[in-house]
Design a protein around this motif. Structure first.
Motif, PDB file in Angstrom:
ATOM      1  N   GLN A  39      -2.952  -2.967  -8.762  1.00  0.00           N
ATOM      2  CA  GLN A  39      -1.979  -1.709  -9.182  1.00  0.00           C
ATOM      3  C   GLN A  39      -2.445  -0.848 -10.193  1.00  0.00           C
ATOM      4  O   GLN A  39      -2.582   0.321  -9.957  1.00  0.00           O
ATOM      5  CB  GLN A  39      -0.497  -2.263  -9.664  1.00  0.00           C
ATOM      6  CG  GLN A  39       0.119  -3.101  -8.639  1.00  0.00           C
ATOM      7  CD  GLN A  39       1.542  -3.504  -9.157  1.00  0.00           C
ATOM      8  OE1 GLN A  39       1.403  -4.249 -10.247  1.00  0.00           O
ATOM      9  NE2 GLN A  39       2.495  -3.269  -8.618  1.00  0.00           N
ATOM     10  N   SER A  89       3.757  -5.727  -2.458  1.00  0.00           N
ATOM     11  CA  SER A  89       2.430  -5.251  -3.323  1.00  0.00           C
ATOM     12  C   SER A  89       2.581  -4.637  -4.463  1.00  0.00           C
ATOM     13  O   SER A  89       2.065  -4.477  -5.338  1.00  0.00           O
ATOM     14  CB  SER A  89       1.278  -4.909  -2.415  1.00  0.00           C
ATOM     15  OG  SER A  89       1.446  -3.737  -1.992  1.00  0.00           O
ATOM     16  N   THR A 119       6.085   0.714  -4.960  1.00  0.00           N
ATOM     17  CA  THR A 119       6.974   1.454  -5.758  1.00  0.00           C
ATOM     18  C   THR A 119       6.671   1.616  -7.277  1.00  0.00           C
ATOM     19  O   THR A 119       6.695   2.703  -7.725  1.00  0.00           O
ATOM     20  CB  THR A 119       8.369   0.997  -5.462  1.00  0.00           C
ATOM     21  OG1 THR A 119       8.405   0.599  -4.264  1.00  0.00           O
ATOM     22  CG2 THR A 119       9.385   1.851  -6.056  1.00  0.00           C
ATOM     23  N   ALA A 145       3.048  -8.552  -5.506  1.00  0.00           N
ATOM     24  CA  ALA A 145       2.964  -8.251  -6.811  1.00  0.00           C
ATOM     25  C   ALA A 145       3.617  -9.504  -7.832  1.00  0.00           C
ATOM     26  O   ALA A 145       3.454  -9.741  -8.934  1.00  0.00           O
ATOM     27  CB  ALA A 145       3.592  -7.093  -7.117  1.00  0.00           C
ATOM     28  N   LYS A 174      15.526 -10.980  -1.860  1.00  0.00           N
ATOM     29  CA  LYS A 174      15.251 -12.202  -2.699  1.00  0.00           C
ATOM     30  C   LYS A 174      15.288 -13.432  -2.010  1.00  0.00           C
ATOM     31  O   LYS A 174      14.186 -14.263  -2.538  1.00  0.00           O
ATOM     32  CB  LYS A 174      15.666 -11.821  -3.761  1.00  0.00           C
ATOM     33  CG  LYS A 174      15.667 -10.604  -4.781  1.00  0.00           C
ATOM     34  CD  LYS A 174      14.289 -10.379  -5.373  1.00  0.00           C
ATOM     35  CE  LYS A 174      14.213  -9.218  -6.364  1.00  0.00           C
ATOM     36  NZ  LYS A 174      13.109  -8.081  -6.074  1.00  0.00           N
TER      37      LYS A 174
HETATM   38  P1  ADP Z   1       6.242  -2.447  -1.717  1.00  0.00           P
HETATM   39  O1  ADP Z   1       6.851  -1.245  -1.753  1.00  0.00           O
HETATM   40  O2  ADP Z   1       4.628  -2.550  -1.848  1.00  0.00           O
HETATM   41  O3  ADP Z   1       6.734  -3.315  -0.460  1.00  0.00           O
HETATM   42  P2  ADP Z   1       7.761  -3.428  -4.015  1.00  0.00           P
HETATM   43  O4  ADP Z   1       7.360  -1.865  -4.671  1.00  0.00           O
HETATM   44  O5  ADP Z   1       9.172  -3.353  -3.350  1.00  0.00           O
HETATM   45  O6  ADP Z   1       6.731  -3.421  -2.809  1.00  0.00           O
HETATM   46  O7  ADP Z   1       7.632  -4.398  -4.873  1.00  0.00           O
HETATM   47  C1  ADP Z   1       7.887  -5.719  -4.376  1.00  0.00           C
HETATM   48  C2  ADP Z   1       8.548  -6.547  -5.874  1.00  0.00           C
HETATM   49  O8  ADP Z   1       7.364  -6.748  -6.619  1.00  0.00           O
HETATM   50  C3  ADP Z   1       9.591  -5.898  -6.330  1.00  0.00           C
HETATM   51  O9  ADP Z   1      10.690  -6.908  -6.525  1.00  0.00           O
HETATM   52  C4  ADP Z   1       9.036  -5.216  -7.611  1.00  0.00           C
HETATM   53  O10 ADP Z   1       9.934  -5.230  -8.848  1.00  0.00           O
HETATM   54  C5  ADP Z   1       8.067  -6.524  -8.087  1.00  0.00           C
HETATM   55  N1  ADP Z   1       6.902  -5.978  -8.753  1.00  0.00           N
HETATM   56  C6  ADP Z   1       6.216  -4.785  -8.289  1.00  0.00           C
HETATM   57  N2  ADP Z   1       5.138  -4.743  -9.447  1.00  0.00           N
HETATM   58  C7  ADP Z   1       5.221  -5.852 -10.275  1.00  0.00           C
HETATM   59  C8  ADP Z   1       4.315  -6.255 -11.131  1.00  0.00           C
HETATM   60  N3  ADP Z   1       3.351  -5.504 -11.858  1.00  0.00           N
HETATM   61  N4  ADP Z   1       4.767  -7.544 -11.809  1.00  0.00           N
HETATM   62  C9  ADP Z   1       5.681  -8.074 -11.259  1.00  0.00           C
HETATM   63  N5  ADP Z   1       6.689  -7.820 -10.418  1.00  0.00           N
HETATM   64  C10 ADP Z   1       6.289  -6.568  -9.797  1.00  0.00           C
END
Ligand code: ADP
Ligand code: ZN
Ligand code: ZN
Length: 674
Positions: free
Chosen positions: A144, A168, A171, A324, A493
């Motif tokens: 990221q 990943s 957002t 992530a 979740k």
């Molecule tokens: P995507 O859009 O890529 O499918 P999201 O943005 O929905 O993924 O993120 C997935 C999850 O990971 C969410 O619950 C978000 O809060 C969590 N998240 C994102 N970045 C981190 C991070 N650096 N550390 C911990 N959790 C994270």
């Protein structure tokens, strides 16, 4: 004082601008380019946009009409916005006025517009009354961080493909990039496009909690006109600094735009399917280039067009291959061979067992079936009658709850007949399975489970989709049944099982983009599973795909979570077959009461203009030929050169306008359904 002449764009199908006279009134400032005016047109008074000022006009003095009013309260639209509209008009072959005026809120264009002053005041009040239980930035993981650094490395034009697997944390990268852009420039505006706002309420909430004190505007088609005007003005006046919207927001006035984000850039909803048939994604890239700002395209399954740009180095590829959330992993994808395991109620034993395991551990399951209603058709075994729509080339879908047959294309609805209309047989059978029937079957198998269905039928009322998703998020659902509506974006979740029950039908579609779409959809829906770390003693997250074609390369790529290989395979196929993105296309569609008339028009069209470097295919009926008693046919135009295609279209459309016909026709550039 001498009058001046205003060249004005009006929302009419006539592909020209119109001159009007403006005579100075006491104390009235001189009108400017980009201001909204009201003018007489025929017997109406309509809104127009000033494109140019002149001291002379070609229109004779006794013919020229006076401008009725200039809307001085609304600040003029800037030249760059007008240039964007001009580009869209030229590229998509529409009159300029048909781009400019519909891009403005209706209430601004109304002859007796609502008070702008009052709206502007309201804006100020809203800004001060924002709720805030602030949200912290997450500590980024290395992938990221790297993506964020690239995105914010330059304030100049750069197109980034944020290619991150589901979960990943794309957002988080958008939001932190947004924060940096806002920190670097106190006036900066950031535009975030999403496929559907109602399906991503989590994002809207996250943004407002993250950016306390920053005004946020939302722009989408579901808004009431008053609300839309307010939000549009907030963007236009620069007060709103984060603008969250669907495709139409790409045409908003954003005087201080400094970055554009397009989430799920592959999503078909970025393509407008009537009127000005634009691609919001393509316009976003154009707009970023025009302004010299970065644009971020995010997806786990990029469109082949975008993928190809990244492969060729025109867009920067920023991969994020890991989930992530700590210890969250991508679900295991398994194929269930329908040739070996016969389903009952649409479910194989393996899927039933997997659901039972989730129930035992208090986890959620998602069953994906992209077909709403009870059964796609009913038929009579005795004589072969089937429930066809009388107005369309389509079946009438059985809806059991209100005992109706419904056409999903023209809206025709009627009671389910008690007996066969041709032979009187009373034993009519539903064929196939939609979400309602699946739900019913599940209730029989799992009488103790809380089963919940989300599709266009269950969420018809405004706000009901959000409420439905909340129910799932609160954990009040064990088994969720849904169409593609549930595939998008949601961060469930406690979901550890996804089953795709009947994806095969898309494998053999005539549309060459069908497999690209199916893959994206399955990858999306699969991505709803395993988004949190596995609970102790809980189930491994898995995805089961029921199919008759277990050896199909698409399913193999899905099992390997290998979009790269799948996309590269498609790219090669398309290159060999000279298909997009290796060739440019436009489509002429014709609609008439009878197919022959539409085809005849297209045949004339096919020969009416010289065409070096242009391939003109044969006119053909559309796959679904008849909709609502109108027959539809199309003519596909192709060229390996975009400029050649553009030049041809301009001349061709001028010629088409000269053909006397009752056929309704329209041209679409870069069509998505060919
Ligand atoms: P995507 O859009 O890529 O499918 P999201 O943005 O929905 O993924 O993120 C997935 C999850 O990971 C969410 O619950 C978000 O809060 C969590 N998240 C994102 N970045 C981190 C991070 N650096 N550390 C911990 N959790 C994270
Ligand atoms: Zn019959
Ligand atoms: Zn119909």
């Amino acid at each position: 004082m001498k009058p001046i002449y205003l060249t004005i764009a009006l929302d009419t199908p006539l592909d020209r601008l119109f001159d009007y006279r403006w005579t100075p009134q006491e104390n009235e400032p001189i009108p400017q380019i980009g201001q909204l005016v009201f003018v007489p047109f025929g017997r109406q008074e309509i809104a127009g946009m000033i494109i140019a000022l002149a001291e002379k006009t070609e229109v004779p003095e006794d013919k020229i009409k006076d401008v009725l009013a200039v809307r001085h309260q609304c600040p003029a639209l800037d030249q760059r916005w007008l240039d964007l509209c001009r580009f869209a008009a030229d590229y998509y072959q529409r009159p300029l006025g048909e781009v400019i005026l519909p891009a403005l809120p209706k209430n601004l264009r109304a002859a007796k517009p609502v008070s702008l002053d009052r709206n502007l005041k309201k804006l100020q009040q809203q800004a001060s009354a924002q709720d805030s239980s602030p949200q912290q930035e997450a500590e980024l993981n290395p992938e990221q961080k790297e993506a964020l650094e690239h995105i914010t490395a330059t304030a100049k034009f750069a197109a980034h493909l944020l290619y991150g697997v589901t979960g990943s944390g794309k957002t988080e990268v958008y939001l932190q990039a947004c924060a940096r852009v806002l920190a670097a420039n106190v006036q900066a505006q950031v535009l975030i496009l999403v496929p559907e706002i109602n399906l991503t309420p989590q994002l809207a909430g996250n943004i407002s909690r993250r950016f306390a004190g920053i005004q946020i505007a939302t722009l989408h088609s579901g808004m009431a006109e008053g609300e839309r005007l307010l939000h549009w003005l907030a963007a236009h006046t620069g007060r709103a600094q984060i603008i969250l919207g669907t495709r139409l927001a790409i045409l908003a006035s954003l005087p201080h735009l400094k970055m554009i984000v397009i989430d799920e850039e592959h999503d078909p909803s970025y393509k407008q399917q009537d009127g000005l048939r634009y691609s919001a994604r393509d316009l976003a890239v154009w707009r970023a280039r025009q302004l010299g700002i970065p644009v971020v395209l995010g997806s786990a399954t990029p469109s082949l067009e975008t993928w190809q740009h990244a492969q060729a180095g025109r867009y920067r590829l920023l991969p994020m291959r890991e989930r992530a959330v700590k210890d969250a992993v991508l679900p295991v994808v398994k194929i269930v061979n329908l040739e070996r395991e016969k389903p009952s109620e649409g479910l194989t034993q393996r899927v039933v067992t997997a659901i039972r395991q989730r129930l035992e551990k208090g986890e959620q399951s998602l069953l994906f079936l992209n077909r709403r209603g009870y059964a796609p058709v009913i038929n009579c075994d005795a004589c072969g009658w089937i429930s066809n729509c009388t107005r369309c080339t389509a079946h009438m879908v059985m809806h059991k709850l209100d005992q109706r047959l419904r056409c999903h294309h023209c809206g025709l609805a009627q009671r389910i007949p008690r007996a066969c209309p041709t032979c009187g047989n009373v034993d009519l059978q539903p064929l196939g399975r939609g979400t309602q029937r699946l739900e019913e079957g599940l209730q029989k198998i799992f009488p103790e489970a809380r089963i919940f269905r989300i599709d266009a039928d269950s969420t018809r009322l405004k706000g009901s989709a959000e409420a439905a998703f909340d129910t799932v998020h609160r954990g009040e659902v064990d088994i969720l049944v849904g169409t593609q509506m549930v595939a998008k974006g949601h961060d469930f979740k406690n979901l550890t099982l996804v089953a795709a029950l009947n994806p095969d039908s898309a494998l053999f579609s005539q549309d060459f983009r069908a497999s690209e779409r199916l893959f994206a959809q399955l990858m999306q829906v699969a991505g709803r599973a395993g988004r949190a770390a596995q609970k102790e003693g809980g189930n491994l997250s898995e995805v089961l795909v029921q199919t008759r074609y277990p050896d199909h390369p698409l399913y193999h790529a899905l099992m390997a979570h290998d979009y790269d290989r799948f996309a590269n395979g498609l790219v090669e196929e398309r290159q060999q077959a000279a298909m997009p993105p290796f060739i440019y296309q436009a489509l002429l569609r014709a609609e008439a009461k009878e197919l022959a008339i539409a085809i005849e028009f297209l045949q004339i069209a096919a020969t009416c203009t010289a065409h070096p470097g242009i391939i003109i295919n044969d006119p053909i009926p559309m796959t679904m030929t008849r909709v609502h008693n109108v027959d539809r046919a199309q003519l596909l135009i192709e060229s390996s050169s975009r400029p050649a295609l553009q030049a041809f279209l301009k001349e061709w459309i001028a010629n088409l306008r000269g053909i006397k016909t009752r056929v309704k026709w329209g041209v679409e550039v870069d069509p998505m359904d060919v």
